[in-house]
Scaffold this active site. Structure first.
Site, mmCIF file in Angstrom:
data_model
loop_
_atom_site.group_PDB
_atom_site.id
_atom_site.type_symbol
_atom_site.label_atom_id
_atom_site.label_comp_id
_atom_site.label_asym_id
_atom_site.label_seq_id
_atom_site.Cartn_x
_atom_site.Cartn_y
_atom_site.Cartn_z
ATOM 1 N N GLY A 187 -4.513 -3.123 -1.994
ATOM 2 C CA GLY A 187 -3.770 -3.936 -1.350
ATOM 3 C C GLY A 187 -4.955 -5.098 -1.323
ATOM 4 N N ASP A 188 -5.837 -5.236 -1.942
ATOM 5 C CA ASP A 188 -6.788 -6.266 -2.024
ATOM 6 C C ASP A 188 -7.641 -6.196 -3.197
ATOM 7 O OD1 ASP A 188 -8.513 -8.566 -0.972
ATOM 8 O OD2 ASP A 188 -8.382 -7.668 0.924
#
Length: 469
Positions: free
Chosen positions: A250-251
């Protein structure tokens, strides 16, 4: 004669089975693995009361085992074997000349009880936690001031069970910064390899203030909407090798860092001599390789090659801002393949997100000598968004031999360039006027160092583990 034959036909297989059983009873486990250093002493987590039922808390078992094995650091080192099972645990600390090895069917399961995570001070180069002011939770597997530490396995799993942490983050319920899965501080000669890391509460692998670090053969998996689940974040480190990793997160998949604003400037420890090779990444909201945004101690001599980016926001991103200070320079990327991207290239000089209001507004970052070459991309919305700082432009940008195929509904403007300077050659679609085309004869104009970094001299050997009855 017939009776004798019948006896032999029945008895001999039975005798062989008995012998076979005896042999298996003598050796419970045996395996070989690659490591920078092998160890003289071995033990299993079960020798220290470990129970792999997914329910029993094993923090004391892990820490007792490691504390016991620390006595062998000067006599050949030690390795702790984590056998098949689900080993629930809170945070524990590693020791010198030590290997933690996970069987392929072993799962180290992070406790979801905050009391199993000790609080530690903020990083001095950050001045505060990233999620909240003040301290932070110790990482699941933690080490500080270590020499020669190895975390490896036969693709065993470390499960951070991060969902409870993500929910608290989104609800603003965190009093301290979330833990990472693996953090090694103030250490040298570190190997992290052949593991599967899933559902980290926050960052997955964080070497910080360390040198001679190899991260190899790691699979990292987290929901693409999970907050700050960065893959591998070398932070104020020297001489690092990241290779053959697969990351869905997610990053940012790899985020290169070196401290935050005035704290990073004061600490003054850059990340340099970093090789990133054969990385495959999926991150729909973030970058495959990010430089910053915490880069106040400086980032230099980063070499990335043979990178595959799929369904990610940007291929390479530089993140900085007024007040950061520091520098990002001598960055080299080649042979990158991108598919379904928002931007191929993104540089941001207005990232914001300060540690506090005490940053120096006159601390301007230096961004120079950024080289991208030999790349192909398809289904891209916008080729590049390059936004420097008005009184500190990003300079010596070089992009060559890059072909970008646009999405069905691309942006009308493909290159948005402000406060940048550099050159290009053989780039499609045509770059902005601030990166003038040097002509096809200059296709090799963007450099990539051909000398080896010191970390490339680190060699692996075959180590073994045998567990007897």
């Amino acid at each position: 004669m017939d009776i004798l034959l019948l006896f032999l036909m029945v008895a001999l297989p039975s005798m062989n089975m008995v012998e076979s059983r005896k042999a298996h009873h003598h050796v419970l486990d045996h395996f070989e693995y690659s490591a920078v250093n092998c160890r003289a002493y071995s033990a299993s987590l079960t020798d220290f009361g470990g129970v792999g039922d997914g329910i029993t808390l094993n923090t004391k078992a892990f820490q007792s085992a490691i504390d016991h094995m620390s006595q062998f650091s000067s006599t050949g080192g030690s390795q702790l074997y984590v056998p098949p099972g689900r080993w629930l645990t809170g945070s524990f600390n590693l020791t010198n000349h030590f290997t933690l090895f996970l069987h392929k069917d072993a799962v180290i399961l992070a406790s979801q009880d905050e009391s199993d995570w000790p609080l530690i001070d903020p990083l001095p180069s950050y001045g505060r936690g990233r999620d909240a002011q003040g301290g932070r939770y110790s990482s699941l597997i933690f080490g500080t001031n270590l020499t020669d530490v190895i975390i490896t396995g036969d693709n065993g799993t470390i499960d951070g069970q991060g969902d409870v942490w993500w929910k608290k983050f989104h609800k603003g319920e965190l009093s301290y910064t979330r833990p990472y899965l693996i953090e090694i501080m103030y250490s040298e000669n570190v190997q992290i390899s052949h593991l599967t890391l899933v559902n980290s509460p926050s960052w997955n692998v964080h070497p910080v203030y360390s040198s001679n670090v190899v991260v190899q053969g790691i699979t990292i998996l987290a929901p693409v909407n999970s907050p700050n689940t960065d893959g591998i974040n070398p932070d104020s480190c020297t001489n690092i090798r990241i290779e053959d990793c697969y990351i869905v997160s997610g990053d940012d998949c790899v985020a290169v860092k070196s401290g935050w604003d005035e704290y990073g400037i004061a600490y003054g420890m850059p990340t340099k001599q970093l090789a990133i090779r054969r990385l495959t990444c999926i991150s729909p909201t973030s970058a495959v390789i990010a430089l910053g945004s915490e880069m106040s101690g400086g980032i230099e001599d980063v070499r990335a090659e043979d990178i595959v980016a799929i369904n990610s926001e940007s291929g390479v991103r530089i993140k900085t801002a007024v007040g950061r200070g520091g520098y990002v320079k001598d960055i080299y990327v080649r042979r990158m393949t991108m598919s379904t991207m928002r931007w191929a290239f993104w540089m941001t000089g207005n990232y914001g997100s300060h540690a506090d209001n005490n940053y120096d507004p006159n601390a301007l970052p230096l961004i120079q000598n950024i080289n991208y070459r030999d790349m192909v991309a398809q289904n891209v919305t916008m080729a590049a968004r390059l936004e420097g700082i008005s009184n500190a432009p990003f300079t010596e940008i070089c992009i060559s031999n890059v072909t970008i195929q646009l999405a069905k509904k691309p942006n009308k403007v493909q290159w948005n360039c402000t406060n940048v300077a550099g050159i290009s050659s053989g780039v499609t679609p045509e770059p902005c006027t601030l990166l003038p085309d040097q002509g096809p004869e200059k296709i090799g104009v963007c450099t990539f160092p051909e000398d080896a970094l010191p970390i490339d001299n680190v060699k692996f050997q075959t180590c073994s583990y045998t567990r007897h009855l």
